[in-house]
Write a protein that holds these residues in place. Structure first.
Motif, PDB file in Angstrom:
ATOM      1  N   THR A 248       0.829  -1.204   0.000  1.00  0.00           N
ATOM      2  CA  THR A 248       0.000   0.000   0.000  1.00  0.00           C
ATOM      3  C   THR A 248       0.863   1.254   0.000  1.00  0.00           C
ATOM      4  O   THR A 248       0.623   2.192  -0.776  1.00  0.00           O
ATOM      5  CB  THR A 248      -0.936   0.002   1.215  1.00  0.00           C
TER       6      THR A 248
ATOM      7  N   LYS B 101      -5.877   3.776   7.862  1.00  0.00           N
ATOM      8  CA  LYS B 101      -5.414   2.402   8.077  1.00  0.00           C
ATOM      9  C   LYS B 101      -3.893   2.305   8.077  1.00  0.00           C
ATOM     10  O   LYS B 101      -3.328   1.500   8.802  1.00  0.00           O
ATOM     11  CB  LYS B 101      -6.014   1.459   7.029  1.00  0.00           C
TER      12      LYS B 101
ATOM     13  N   ASP C 110     -10.834  12.907  -0.372  1.00  0.00           N
ATOM     14  CA  ASP C 110     -11.508  11.738  -0.946  1.00  0.00           C
ATOM     15  C   ASP C 110     -11.709  10.704   0.159  1.00  0.00           C
ATOM     16  O   ASP C 110     -10.738  10.267   0.784  1.00  0.00           O
ATOM     17  CB  ASP C 110     -10.660  11.158  -2.081  1.00  0.00           C
ATOM     18  N   ALA C 111     -12.954  10.301   0.384  1.00  0.00           N
ATOM     19  CA  ALA C 111     -13.272   9.397   1.494  1.00  0.00           C
ATOM     20  C   ALA C 111     -12.503   8.072   1.421  1.00  0.00           C
ATOM     21  O   ALA C 111     -12.036   7.558   2.445  1.00  0.00           O
ATOM     22  CB  ALA C 111     -14.772   9.132   1.547  1.00  0.00           C
ATOM     23  N   SER C 112     -12.356   7.524   0.218  1.00  0.00           N
ATOM     24  CA  SER C 112     -11.642   6.256   0.073  1.00  0.00           C
ATOM     25  C   SER C 112     -10.163   6.406   0.418  1.00  0.00           C
ATOM     26  O   SER C 112      -9.584   5.549   1.088  1.00  0.00           O
ATOM     27  CB  SER C 112     -11.778   5.720  -1.350  1.00  0.00           C
ATOM     28  N   LEU C 113      -9.565   7.499  -0.048  1.00  0.00           N
ATOM     29  CA  LEU C 113      -8.147   7.732   0.248  1.00  0.00           C
ATOM     30  C   LEU C 113      -7.923   8.064   1.717  1.00  0.00           C
ATOM     31  O   LEU C 113      -6.919   7.635   2.315  1.00  0.00           O
ATOM     32  CB  LEU C 113      -7.593   8.846  -0.637  1.00  0.00           C
TER      33      LEU C 113
ATOM     34  N   ALA D 148      -9.664   6.855   4.148  1.00  0.00           N
ATOM     35  CA  ALA D 148      -9.740   5.559   4.832  1.00  0.00           C
ATOM     36  C   ALA D 148      -8.417   4.800   4.736  1.00  0.00           C
ATOM     37  O   ALA D 148      -7.970   4.203   5.721  1.00  0.00           O
ATOM     38  CB  ALA D 148     -10.886   4.726   4.249  1.00  0.00           C
ATOM     39  N   VAL D 149      -7.788   4.849   3.584  1.00  0.00           N
ATOM     40  CA  VAL D 149      -6.479   4.199   3.419  1.00  0.00           C
ATOM     41  C   VAL D 149      -5.448   4.863   4.318  1.00  0.00           C
ATOM     42  O   VAL D 149      -4.684   4.186   5.007  1.00  0.00           O
ATOM     43  CB  VAL D 149      -6.016   4.220   1.945  1.00  0.00           C
TER      44      VAL D 149
END
Length: 87
Positions: free
Chosen positions: A42, A85, A76-79, A81-82
């Protein structure tokens, strides 16, 4: 080397541990190694992405924090979240 290969390795380690193809005493080590390889995959993909958009993240310990901050502040919500994590 393609950083996504580290993710493939992580998946194989989890699969082997889950299906008892790895001896019980090594099960925890396989799981920890899988987490490490997934993180590294990642992180390296994120480095490639940021380099492609001309954001220099460096090649030192601080680059891990730089990547997390960049993802967390991307909007960006997805980024985000990454980035959370990776933390």
């Amino acid at each position: 080397m393609n950083p996504r290969s580290f993710l493939s390795l992580a998946k194989a380690l989890v699969d082997d541990a889950t299906n008892s193809r790895i001896a019980s005493p090594l099960h925890a080590a396989a799981c920890r190694s899988a987490i490490s390889r997934a993180y590294y995959a990642t992180f390296q993909v994120a480095c490639e992405f940021f380099t492609s958009i001309k954001l220099e993240v460096g090649r030192n310990a601080a680059s891990h924090i730089t990547i997390q901050h960049a993802l967390n502040n991307s909007g960006d919500a997805s980024l985000i979240a990454v980035g959370m994590k990776l933390g």
